[in-house]
Design an enzyme around this catalytic site. Structure first.
Site, PDB file in Angstrom:
ATOM      1  N   HIS A  36       0.844  -1.200   0.000  1.00 30.80           N
ATOM      2  CA  HIS A  36       0.000   0.000   0.000  1.00 30.80           C
ATOM      3  C   HIS A  36       0.878   1.248   0.000  1.00 30.80           C
ATOM      4  CE1 HIS A  36      -2.583  -3.210   1.550  1.00 30.80           C
ATOM      5  NE2 HIS A  36      -3.603  -2.507   1.121  1.00 30.80           N
ATOM      6  N   HIS A 280      -3.864   2.982  -4.016  1.00 27.87           N
ATOM      7  CA  HIS A 280      -4.142   2.629  -2.619  1.00 27.87           C
ATOM      8  C   HIS A 280      -3.460   1.328  -2.237  1.00 27.87           C
ATOM      9  CE1 HIS A 280      -6.577   1.945   1.068  1.00 27.87           C
ATOM     10  NE2 HIS A 280      -6.500   0.687   0.699  1.00 27.87           N
ATOM     11  N   GLU A 437     -20.073  -3.528  22.587  1.00 24.89           N
ATOM     12  CA  GLU A 437     -19.201  -4.661  22.886  1.00 24.89           C
ATOM     13  C   GLU A 437     -17.890  -4.613  22.103  1.00 24.89           C
ATOM     14  OE1 GLU A 437     -23.461  -5.942  23.592  1.00 24.89           O
ATOM     15  OE2 GLU A 437     -22.371  -4.957  21.944  1.00 24.89           O
ATOM     16  N   HIS A 499     -30.436 -15.431  22.473  1.00 21.35           N
ATOM     17  CA  HIS A 499     -29.481 -15.145  23.537  1.00 21.35           C
ATOM     18  C   HIS A 499     -28.760 -16.400  24.046  1.00 21.35           C
ATOM     19  CE1 HIS A 499     -31.309 -11.258  23.424  1.00 21.35           C
ATOM     20  NE2 HIS A 499     -30.752 -10.839  24.545  1.00 21.35           N
TER      21      HIS A 499
END
Length: 704
Positions: A36, A280, A437, A499
């Site tokens: 890159h 890039h 989270e 869950h």
């Protein structure tokens, strides 16, 4: 933080050092054949400015405690970092740059923590680095609070800045949003992020998928935002002094994290490939490199550098040594008046635990009614709080469910944001991540890699999927982060299949270097915490129950100390020579003990092995593994309320699993256990089936 900043004094040699950075970026990628180059070229002025003028660092001592931290969040542009390490006198050579992305080199495709001197953290998965930088900035404040809370701002040897360079990819990934929002709430005035706004990604123009005003977004978070627009001039002008002034202004804002939008042209000044997606992530090609070098006045030869330029750049070494000496003087003065603080500093720096700390761990008496292991974990944290000041953490908005709040400990939060339920201050101990989270995971990694403390963070086990990217990086970097994941099975009951983490334990065990510990009762939970804290070279996941689990009578069964070995003989066969072995984890261990009683009553010598952590078990020597699971005993049953996949190594050809190979349901936990076969009757039937496979019995129900 330095009391005064040096003048910029930008010279022709500095400008040539910047162009040398571009040349080395082009040549390194061309030689490697991939990489890159574009971002490393356009960020050359910013990166050189940071390393040569802004950062307080000593290239001859990359681990100096008083240094500023730098995080290259856009880790794909690793040359942005590697070339500055070379130019500014770190132990990275020109040959190392020539070996970019090659076997056994110090310049892998993405920066790797612990591999290359001067690399503070592993980056590459986009967005993580911003979260890591937030964690580092939080950690710096916590360490200051532990060691030197009363010194005036900016005057403590434990004050320093955290700088990060981020790309479009970083700010597009959701984890950066989560972390950036937390940074604002925490008012992290020691954090400065430079956002390379070049409007190009692999798919070329970013407008194809992105149109928000990123600066306005960060203003909405509550960051201090500035824009440095190098693209706003004609011709394009890299105004280094403007960026320098913006950084100084950012440092002057002490009650907000700072975000500098730097508008660049990717691949500048390559005449044909600048401002394109092609530059890039791929080599420029010989013709474009020749043309670019001609524009900058460089010889058309690979890796051409001017020794005078390198010598000029490496003057930063002497400045760094002087800064470190000045810091050492301040540190020594602090230490002379703070003997206890100095002793704590030394212990924290070495990641060592105080002598006899484990004596604070609670012991739980046998109790048939039992205690949820999440509740036992909370009691362990409460007991450890006075003896381990370095231990701190919290939850992703689930403190009451996760039991991650140390009783009586203040929250880590600016005082004006403290609440009735969670009083606190800037040097507090209890962390609040909100419902973020993934951000929590990346912040925990940043805290751990910064050094000085031991962090933990909690959520429901099923939501570990939201933070998996950060967990994997924690394992890759061997960071001693502790993940407290509760509601570990169908035993959570009525919340239902969304869950209930059926496949999650096996998926986590697939992460190399992560220790997954699922304790059977309160005492195993205490020992699990001990094991997690004594391991300073890898992360630990604690999988804890919502429902109460019987506390095993240790006068009748083996000590829970066996938890440290991952698996141990909890209850031996009556004759010491088992025909079948029942191996269980977590809430299912008590079911295995009941099944053992029934099998023994019918005349089948049966051993019960508690296996809270497969990783710890397989780290034991072969003799111990053979002692617990003899090869000669082929009849085996594993019992765990999850899929069986991660147990196949233990089961062998004749083994049978009591597992769940489908999603759960919404009902009380006991109903689900009965409906899905987590009963002593089914364990007995599976034992019969395994014994039948090896010809030990015939005519019994197989359980298949």
């Amino acid at each position: 933080m330095a009391a005064t900043d040096p003048a910029l004094n930008w010279s022709d040699l500095d400008r040539k050092a910047v162009d040398t950075t571009r040349v080395l970026a082009m040549d390194a990628v061309e030689k490697a054949g991939n990489g890159h180059p574009g971002t490393a070229m356009s960020l050359a002025p910013a990166a050189y400015l940071l390393f040569n003028r802004v950062l307080r660092h000593d290239p001859t001592d990359p681990d100096w405690a008083g240094r500023d931290r730098f995080v290259l969040s856009c880790g794909h542009s690793s040359l942005t970092l590697y070339i500055q390490l070379f130019l500014n006198g770190y132990s990275l050579s020109l040959d190392d740059l020539k070996s970019l992305r090659q076997w056994d080199s110090l310049t892998p495709g993405h920066p790797e923590y612990g591999h290359t001197p001067g690399v503070e953290i592993t980056t590459g998965p986009l967005g993580q680095g911003i979260g890591n930088a937030v964690g580092m900035a939080m950690s710096a404040r916590r360490v200051r609070g532990l060691l030197d809370p009363d010194t005036a701002a900016g005057q403590s040897p434990f004050d320093h800045y955290v700088y990060s360079i981020a790309s479009d990819g970083d700010i597009e990934e959701g984890v950066s949003h989560e972390s950036s929002a937390i940074a604002s709430v925490q008012k992290l005035g020691n954090l400065v992020v430079i956002y390379d706004d070049n409007e190009i990604s692999i798919e070329d123009d970013t407008r194809i998928a992105k149109n928000e005003d990123v600066g306005a977004r960060y203003e909405a978070y509550g960051w201090h935002v500035q824009t440095v627009d190098w693209r706003g001039t004609d011709p394009y002008t890299e105004d280094v002094e403007e960026l320098w002034n913006a950084i100084q202004a950012a440092k002057a804002v002490t009650d907000k994290p700072s975000f500098i939008v730097l508008k660049t042209v990717i691949g500048w000044p390559a005449p044909k490939k600048q401002n394109t997606g092609k530059i890039h992530g791929s080599a420029l090609g010989a013709a474009e490199i020749t043309a670019t070098k001609e524009l900058m006045g460089f010889a058309d030869e690979p890796f051409a550098i001017d020794d005078e330029v390198v010598k000029h750049a490496q003057q930063v070494v002497e400045r760094g040594r002087a800064a470190r000496a000045q810091w050492q003087k301040a540190f020594d003065a602090w230490a002379a008046g703070n003997s206890e603080g100095k002793a704590l500093f030394d212990r924290l720096a070495g990641r060592t635990l105080p002598e006899g700390w484990h004596k604070a761990l609670p012991e739980f008496p046998a109790d048939a009614k039992g205690l949820a292991t999440r509740a036992a974990s909370g009691k362990v944290l409460e007991a450890l709080a006075p003896v381990l000041p370095e231990l701190w953490g919290g939850s992703a908005d689930l403190a009451e469910s996760n039991n991650t709040t140390m009783k009586g400990e203040p929250s880590f939060i600016p005082a004006e944001y403290a609440t009735k339920d969670f009083p606190g201050h800037e040097y507090g101990r209890t962390l609040h991540f909100g419902i973020r989270e993934h951000g929590m995971g990346s912040i925990l990694n940043g805290i751990a890699v910064h050094g000085g403390t031991r962090p933990y963070g909690g959520t429901f086990l099923v939501f570990s999927d939201y933070m998996r990217g950060a967990v994997r990086l924690s394992a890759l970097m061997k960071l001693p982060v502790i993940f407290v994941w509760t509601h570990d099975s169908i035993g959570l009951g009525e919340d239902g299949p969304t869950h209930q983490p059926i496949e999650t334990l096996t998926a986590l065990r697939a992460i190399v270097g992560l220790d997954v510990v699922r304790p059977a009762d309160a005492n195993e939970t205490a020992w699990a915490w001990r094991g997690a804290l004594e391991h300073t070279d890898r992360p630990t996941a604690l999988a804890l129950s919502r429902q109460n689990l019987p506390i095993v009578d240790r006068s009748k069964y083996a000590s829970a100390e066996g938890t440290l070995k991952g698996g141990y003989i909890l209850s031996e066969a009556s004759n010491g020579a088992p025909k079948v072995i029942l191996i269980a984890s977590g809430s299912e261990v008590s079911i295995a003990l009941t099944a053992q009683e029934r099998l023994e009553a019918e005349g089948t010598p049966t051993r019960v092995v508690s296996m809270p952590c497969q990783e710890w078990f397989f780290q034991q020597d072969t003799a111990y593994q053979q002692q617990v699971l003899p090869h000669g005993v082929k009849a085996r049953v594993t019992v765990e309320a999850g899929i069986r996949m991660s147990w196949d190594r233990i089961l062998g050809d004749a083994g049978e699993a009591v597992s769940i190979e489908h999603y759960g349901a919404s009902a009380p936990a006991q109903v689900l256990f009965e409906q899905f076969g987590f009963t002593a009757d089914n364990v007995v039937a599976k034992a019969h089936a395994s014994l039948a496979k090896i010809g030990e019995i015939t005519g019994h129900k197989t359980g298949n």
